[in-house]
Scaffold this motif. Structure first.
Motif, short mmCIF file in Angstrom:
data_model
loop_
_atom_site.label_atom_id
_atom_site.label_comp_id
_atom_site.label_asym_id
_atom_site.label_seq_id
_atom_site.Cartn_x
_atom_site.Cartn_y
_atom_site.Cartn_z
N PRO A 163 0.80 -1.23 0.00
CA PRO A 163 0.00 0.00 0.00
C PRO A 163 0.83 1.27 0.00
N GLY A 164 2.09 1.20 0.41
CA GLY A 164 2.94 2.38 0.43
C GLY A 164 3.68 2.63 -0.87
N ASN A 165 3.46 1.79 -1.87
CA ASN A 165 4.10 1.95 -3.18
C ASN A 165 5.63 1.90 -3.12
N ALA A 166 6.15 1.16 -2.16
CA ALA A 166 7.61 1.08 -2.02
C ALA A 166 8.27 0.48 -3.25
N GLY A 167 7.65 -0.53 -3.85
CA GLY A 167 8.24 -1.17 -5.02
C GLY A 167 8.40 -0.22 -6.19
N ALA A 168 7.34 0.53 -6.50
CA ALA A 168 7.40 1.47 -7.61
C ALA A 168 8.45 2.54 -7.37
N ILE A 169 8.56 2.99 -6.13
CA ILE A 169 9.54 4.02 -5.80
C ILE A 169 10.97 3.48 -5.94
N LEU A 170 11.22 2.30 -5.40
CA LEU A 170 12.58 1.75 -5.43
C LEU A 170 13.03 1.38 -6.83
N ARG A 171 12.09 1.02 -7.69
CA ARG A 171 12.48 0.72 -9.07
C ARG A 171 13.01 1.96 -9.79
N ALA A 172 12.68 3.14 -9.26
CA ALA A 172 13.15 4.39 -9.86
C ALA A 172 14.49 4.83 -9.28
N ALA A 173 15.14 3.93 -8.55
CA ALA A 173 16.43 4.27 -7.93
C ALA A 173 17.61 4.05 -8.86
N GLY A 174 17.38 3.47 -10.02
CA GLY A 174 18.49 3.25 -10.95
C GLY A 174 19.58 2.42 -10.32
N ASP A 175 20.83 2.83 -10.52
CA ASP A 175 21.97 2.09 -9.96
C ASP A 175 22.57 2.82 -8.77
N THR A 176 21.75 3.64 -8.09
CA THR A 176 22.28 4.45 -6.98
C THR A 176 22.23 3.74 -5.64
N VAL A 177 21.61 2.55 -5.56
CA VAL A 177 21.41 1.89 -4.28
C VAL A 177 22.73 1.39 -3.70
N THR A 178 22.98 1.74 -2.45
CA THR A 178 24.20 1.32 -1.75
C THR A 178 23.82 0.58 -0.47
N ASP A 179 24.41 -0.58 -0.26
CA ASP A 179 24.20 -1.36 0.96
C ASP A 179 25.15 -0.85 2.03
N GLN A 180 24.60 -0.23 3.07
CA GLN A 180 25.43 0.33 4.14
C GLN A 180 25.77 -0.69 5.21
N GLY A 181 25.23 -1.92 5.07
CA GLY A 181 25.44 -2.94 6.08
C GLY A 181 24.40 -2.83 7.18
N GLY A 182 24.24 -3.89 7.93
CA GLY A 182 23.29 -3.87 9.04
C GLY A 182 21.85 -3.74 8.59
N GLY A 183 21.56 -4.07 7.33
CA GLY A 183 20.19 -4.01 6.83
C GLY A 183 19.76 -2.66 6.32
N THR A 184 20.68 -1.70 6.27
CA THR A 184 20.34 -0.34 5.83
C THR A 184 20.85 -0.08 4.42
N TYR A 185 19.98 0.52 3.61
CA TYR A 185 20.31 0.84 2.22
C TYR A 185 20.01 2.31 1.95
N THR A 186 20.83 2.94 1.15
CA THR A 186 20.62 4.34 0.80
C THR A 186 20.73 4.51 -0.72
N GLY A 187 20.29 5.65 -1.20
CA GLY A 187 20.37 5.95 -2.61
C GLY A 187 19.50 7.14 -2.94
N THR A 188 19.22 7.35 -4.20
CA THR A 188 18.32 8.42 -4.63
C THR A 188 17.33 7.85 -5.64
N VAL A 189 16.15 8.43 -5.67
CA VAL A 189 15.14 8.01 -6.65
C VAL A 189 14.79 9.18 -7.55
N ASP A 190 14.49 8.86 -8.78
CA ASP A 190 14.08 9.86 -9.77
C ASP A 190 12.55 9.80 -9.86
#
Length: 281
Positions: A163-190
């Motif tokens: 319901p939060g549309n997380a999938g659609a949002i994350l697909r717009a992250a391109g190749d910016t996703v970085t695994d910070q470890g400990g289960g945390t991920y960062t990046g940018t979405v277009d």
């Protein structure tokens, strides 16, 4: 994720129509204050192990789908807070939007129970209990006939497990996703990347108003040790008269939330004309 504009967005549109009618009537005159607010539930994810080789794929795999057990969710953005339960196996959902009218001094709770294409609604007023009787609204679940709505699409129905549309949002992250470890991920979405992501945030954000900043909106996502997405937070930059804000989705209590069943017997009735007046504004 298969949401078109997001179940939360549909609830907000329904709440807006209801609030517009309440603000236009004198029925609410003299209602007292009530500071009670629903606080979105938070979870405490257990950090996952070492960084993944393909962080974006890991994130997308963590987004809830139809194979997941029932779970709880909460979502917040500049328009308000929605909380509820998703039951993918039963194609059902419970969700509640809490909206306080500062001028009239009461809090409206607009709840929906959804099972496939069926919708039930319940409305309550904290700080103004008399409004339910004055507006001729029963306190039990009211099953809605979508044909009686001015805009049937404004009332939610079950559209999927995200319901939060997380999938659609994350697909717009391109190749910016970085695994910070400990289960945390960062990046940018277009957020300008196609209609899918635009529709995912359409009810919460004015993408065009963000200008160039909409192409690189920072996000942080957390995946729990069970492999499920625990949270997704977009850091929305300030734009024009709009202050910087956040778009937050939380998923938690997988396998612990109750299954969604249709209200029966004395729990429910067909929605009266007053319910459609409230929704249609």
């Amino acid at each position: 994720m298969r949401q078109r504009t997001g179940t939360g967005g549909r609830v907000r549109r329904a709440a807006t129509a209801a609030a517009a009618l309440l603000a236009a009537t004198s029925l609410a005159a003299g209602c007292g204050d009530d500071d009670a607010q629903d606080t979105p539930a938070a979870s405490s994810p257990v950090p996952s192990a070492s960084p993944s080789a393909n962080p974006k794929s890991t994130l997308l795999a963590a987004v809830p789908d139809e194979e997941d057990p029932a779970f709880r969710f909460s979502g917040s953005d500049p328009t308000g807070v929605v909380t509820g339960v998703v039951d993918p196996a039963g194609k059902g959902m419970d969700l509640t939007l809490t909206e306080k009218d500062e001028k009239l001094g009461f809090t409206m709770k607009l709840s929906f129970r959804l099972i496939e294409q069926r919708s039930w609604m319940k409305v309550s007023f904290d700080g103004a209990d008399e409004l339910s009787s004055m507006l001729k609204l029963p306190k039990k679940w009211m099953e809605l006939d979508h044909a009686k709505l001015t805009d049937p699409a404004s009332v939610p129905y079950y559209e999927g497990a995200d319901p939060g549309n997380a999938g659609a949002i994350l697909r717009a992250a391109g190749d910016t996703v970085t695994d910070q470890g400990g289960g945390t991920y960062t990046g940018t979405v277009d957020l300008t990347h196609g209609e899918h992501v635009r529709q995912a945030v359409a009810d919460a954000l004015d993408v065009d108003a963000l200008g160039p900043a909409a192409k690189q909106v920072p996000f942080t996502a957390v995946v729990g040790a069970d492999g499920n997405l625990t949270s997704l937070t977009l850091e929305i930059p300030a734009a024009g008269k709009n202050k910087a804000t956040k778009y937050v989705v939380r998923y938690f209590d997988f396998g612990k939330a109750p299954k969604i069943t249709a209200p029966t017997g004395s729990q429910a009735q067909k929605a009266p004309a007053s319910a459609y007046e409230l929704l249609n504004g």
